[in-house]
Design a protein around this motif. Structure first.
Motif, PDB file in Angstrom:
ATOM      1  N   HIS A 183       0.851  -1.184   0.000  1.00  0.00           N
ATOM      2  CA  HIS A 183       0.000   0.000   0.000  1.00  0.00           C
ATOM      3  C   HIS A 183       0.888   1.236   0.000  1.00  0.00           C
ATOM      4  N   PRO A 184       0.516   2.274  -0.753  1.00  0.00           N
ATOM      5  CA  PRO A 184       1.335   3.491  -0.783  1.00  0.00           C
ATOM      6  C   PRO A 184       1.158   4.319   0.483  1.00  0.00           C
ATOM      7  N   TYR A 185       2.260   4.871   0.961  1.00  0.00           N
ATOM      8  CA  TYR A 185       2.239   5.779   2.107  1.00  0.00           C
ATOM      9  C   TYR A 185       3.229   6.909   1.832  1.00  0.00           C
ATOM     10  N   LEU A 186       2.709   8.127   1.708  1.00  0.00           N
ATOM     11  CA  LEU A 186       3.530   9.297   1.392  1.00  0.00           C
ATOM     12  C   LEU A 186       4.369   9.080   0.124  1.00  0.00           C
ATOM     13  N   GLY A 187       3.783   8.375  -0.836  1.00  0.00           N
ATOM     14  CA  GLY A 187       4.469   8.156  -2.108  1.00  0.00           C
ATOM     15  C   GLY A 187       5.399   6.959  -2.133  1.00  0.00           C
ATOM     16  N   ILE A 188       5.519   6.232  -1.010  1.00  0.00           N
ATOM     17  CA  ILE A 188       6.382   5.049  -0.940  1.00  0.00           C
ATOM     18  C   ILE A 188       5.507   3.809  -0.828  1.00  0.00           C
ATOM     19  N   GLN A 189       5.812   2.804  -1.638  1.00  0.00           N
ATOM     20  CA  GLN A 189       5.053   1.561  -1.618  1.00  0.00           C
ATOM     21  C   GLN A 189       5.570   0.652  -0.501  1.00  0.00           C
ATOM     22  N   LEU A 190       4.768   0.450   0.533  1.00  0.00           N
ATOM     23  CA  LEU A 190       5.148  -0.410   1.651  1.00  0.00           C
ATOM     24  C   LEU A 190       4.582  -1.809   1.448  1.00  0.00           C
ATOM     25  N   GLN A 191       5.393  -2.826   1.738  1.00  0.00           N
ATOM     26  CA  GLN A 191       4.978  -4.225   1.596  1.00  0.00           C
ATOM     27  C   GLN A 191       4.888  -4.888   2.966  1.00  0.00           C
ATOM     28  N   ASP A 192       4.042  -5.901   3.036  1.00  0.00           N
ATOM     29  CA  ASP A 192       3.864  -6.596   4.309  1.00  0.00           C
ATOM     30  C   ASP A 192       5.069  -7.449   4.679  1.00  0.00           C
ATOM     31  N   ASP A 193       5.948  -7.775   3.705  1.00  0.00           N
ATOM     32  CA  ASP A 193       7.138  -8.572   3.998  1.00  0.00           C
ATOM     33  C   ASP A 193       8.390  -7.705   4.145  1.00  0.00           C
ATOM     34  N   MET A 194       8.207  -6.380   4.211  1.00  0.00           N
ATOM     35  CA  MET A 194       9.306  -5.432   4.419  1.00  0.00           C
ATOM     36  C   MET A 194      10.306  -5.433   3.269  1.00  0.00           C
ATOM     37  N   LYS A 195       9.888  -5.834   2.085  1.00  0.00           N
ATOM     38  CA  LYS A 195      10.751  -5.769   0.910  1.00  0.00           C
ATOM     39  C   LYS A 195      10.316  -4.595   0.043  1.00  0.00           C
ATOM     40  N   TRP A 196      11.116  -4.312  -1.014  1.00  0.00           N
ATOM     41  CA  TRP A 196      10.879  -3.114  -1.807  1.00  0.00           C
ATOM     42  C   TRP A 196      10.636  -3.425  -3.281  1.00  0.00           C
ATOM     43  N   ASP A 197      10.168  -4.624  -3.588  1.00  0.00           N
ATOM     44  CA  ASP A 197       9.915  -4.990  -4.982  1.00  0.00           C
ATOM     45  C   ASP A 197       8.887  -4.051  -5.620  1.00  0.00           C
ATOM     46  N   THR A 198       7.793  -3.822  -4.921  1.00  0.00           N
ATOM     47  CA  THR A 198       6.724  -2.979  -5.460  1.00  0.00           C
ATOM     48  C   THR A 198       7.196  -1.548  -5.653  1.00  0.00           C
ATOM     49  N   GLN A 199       7.981  -1.026  -4.703  1.00  0.00           N
ATOM     50  CA  GLN A 199       8.478   0.337  -4.797  1.00  0.00           C
ATOM     51  C   GLN A 199       9.420   0.503  -5.990  1.00  0.00           C
ATOM     52  N   VAL A 200      10.300  -0.466  -6.193  1.00  0.00           N
ATOM     53  CA  VAL A 200      11.238  -0.395  -7.320  1.00  0.00           C
ATOM     54  C   VAL A 200      10.482  -0.435  -8.647  1.00  0.00           C
ATOM     55  N   VAL A 201       9.512  -1.331  -8.745  1.00  0.00           N
ATOM     56  CA  VAL A 201       8.709  -1.417  -9.970  1.00  0.00           C
ATOM     57  C   VAL A 201       7.947  -0.122 -10.198  1.00  0.00           C
ATOM     58  N   HIS A 202       7.382   0.431  -9.140  1.00  0.00           N
ATOM     59  CA  HIS A 202       6.622   1.675  -9.247  1.00  0.00           C
ATOM     60  C   HIS A 202       7.522   2.833  -9.698  1.00  0.00           C
ATOM     61  N   SER A 203       8.701   2.947  -9.105  1.00  0.00           N
ATOM     62  CA  SER A 203       9.618   4.042  -9.438  1.00  0.00           C
ATOM     63  C   SER A 203      10.126   3.939 -10.867  1.00  0.00           C
ATOM     64  N   THR A 204      10.539   2.738 -11.268  1.00  0.00           N
ATOM     65  CA  THR A 204      11.076   2.559 -12.616  1.00  0.00           C
ATOM     66  C   THR A 204       9.995   2.746 -13.682  1.00  0.00           C
ATOM     67  N   ALA A 205       8.782   2.306 -13.369  1.00  0.00           N
ATOM     68  CA  ALA A 205       7.694   2.454 -14.342  1.00  0.00           C
ATOM     69  C   ALA A 205       7.382   3.929 -14.586  1.00  0.00           C
ATOM     70  N   LYS A 206       7.313   4.702 -13.512  1.00  0.00           N
ATOM     71  CA  LYS A 206       7.004   6.127 -13.656  1.00  0.00           C
ATOM     72  C   LYS A 206       8.141   6.868 -14.366  1.00  0.00           C
ATOM     73  N   ALA A 207       9.380   6.554 -13.982  1.00  0.00           N
ATOM     74  CA  ALA A 207      10.529   7.192 -14.623  1.00  0.00           C
ATOM     75  C   ALA A 207      10.611   6.806 -16.093  1.00  0.00           C
ATOM     76  N   SER A 208      10.289   5.562 -16.409  1.00  0.00           N
ATOM     77  CA  SER A 208      10.354   5.090 -17.789  1.00  0.00           C
ATOM     78  C   SER A 208       9.315   5.798 -18.663  1.00  0.00           C
ATOM     79  N   ARG A 209       8.130   6.029 -18.109  1.00  0.00           N
ATOM     80  CA  ARG A 209       7.093   6.727 -18.874  1.00  0.00           C
ATOM     81  C   ARG A 209       7.521   8.153 -19.215  1.00  0.00           C
ATOM     82  N   ILE A 210       8.092   8.844 -18.233  1.00  0.00           N
ATOM     83  CA  ILE A 210       8.519  10.221 -18.469  1.00  0.00           C
ATOM     84  C   ILE A 210       9.708  10.263 -19.423  1.00  0.00           C
ATOM     85  N   LEU A 211      10.620   9.280 -19.300  1.00  0.00           N
ATOM     86  CA  LEU A 211      11.756   9.222 -20.216  1.00  0.00           C
ATOM     87  C   LEU A 211      11.283   8.993 -21.646  1.00  0.00           C
ATOM     88  N   GLY A 212      10.274   8.156 -21.819  1.00  0.00           N
ATOM     89  CA  GLY A 212       9.715   7.939 -23.143  1.00  0.00           C
ATOM     90  C   GLY A 212       9.122   9.210 -23.723  1.00  0.00           C
TER      91      GLY A 212
END
Length: 220
Positions: free
Chosen positions: A20-49
């Protein structure tokens, strides 16, 4: 799975989610950052395109400014808290910058080391170095009480006699039993300053001084 809570006399059902997002950061129940990395790269990739489509015939300087001001911030937002330590996540973020570097220089050569040379020509440091510098800078601000984060709750101050630097502050690197805690902000940042691992048999000390943090900040 649902949990029921009462609020103002009303019974509410809250769904349990994996992230779930909190203050723009994707928090996971297992304390990992897979979702956050995917979210950040996807948004950056769209703007780069978008930049690639609209600034294709512009100068290298304009393309570089567009990347550093519009794209790179999305890969670094709040990164002091979620800075990834796995190679997979680091490479996933680095692909954005490497793709941007090829676009800026209009160089799509496939030879080994071609992108590295382009990055050197552009004087763009690695994203992981920038994230490390940001964490170290925040650590200095915490220890100097420049931000509202109580250092005594997270850092153990150790006093030793005969220190060469009178103004140095020495903090013990905490013992970590899990990789999640070991790669969290405070253990990871203090051990980077020490240049050692946090699971050593003897308590490790690290000094946090302005020159140390300045040296890291100069990388970016």
């Amino acid at each position: 799975m649902y949990n029921k809570y009462k609020l103002s006399g009303q019974t509410l059902s809250l769904e349990v989610v994996n992230s779930h997002p909190y203050l723009g950061i994707q928090l996971q129940d297992d304390m990992k950052w897979d979702t956050q990395v995917v979210h950040s790269t996807a948004k950056a990739s769209r703007i780069l395109g978008l930049i690639k489509r609209n600034l294709y015939y512009c100068s290298e300087q304009l393309k570089s400014i567009a990347f550093t001001s519009l794209v790179r911030p999305h890969t670094e937002y709040g990164a002091v808290s979620w800075d990834p330590h796995t190679k997979g996540h680091c490479k996933q973020l680095d692909r954005i910058q490497r793709s941007a570097a090829r676009f800026v220089k209009h160089n799509y050569e496939k030879s080994e080391g071609a992108v590295t040379k382009i990055l050197c020509d552009l004087e763009w440091p690695r994203l992981q170095d920038r994230r490390s510098a940001a964490r170290l800078a925040l650590m200095y601000k915490i220890t100097q009480e420049l931000v509202d984060i109580p250092s005594d709750q997270f850092l153990t101050l150790v006093t030793r006699q005969g220190l060469r630097r009178k103004n140095s502050q020495n903090y013990q690197i905490p013992h970590c039993r899990t990789n999640t805690y070991k790669n969290s902000y405070f253990p990871r940042t203090t051990q980077e300053l020490q240049g050692t691992t946090a699971d050593a048999s003897e308590p490790q000390l690290t000094s946090i001084t302005p020159p140390t943090c300045l040296a890291y900040m100069l990388k970016v």
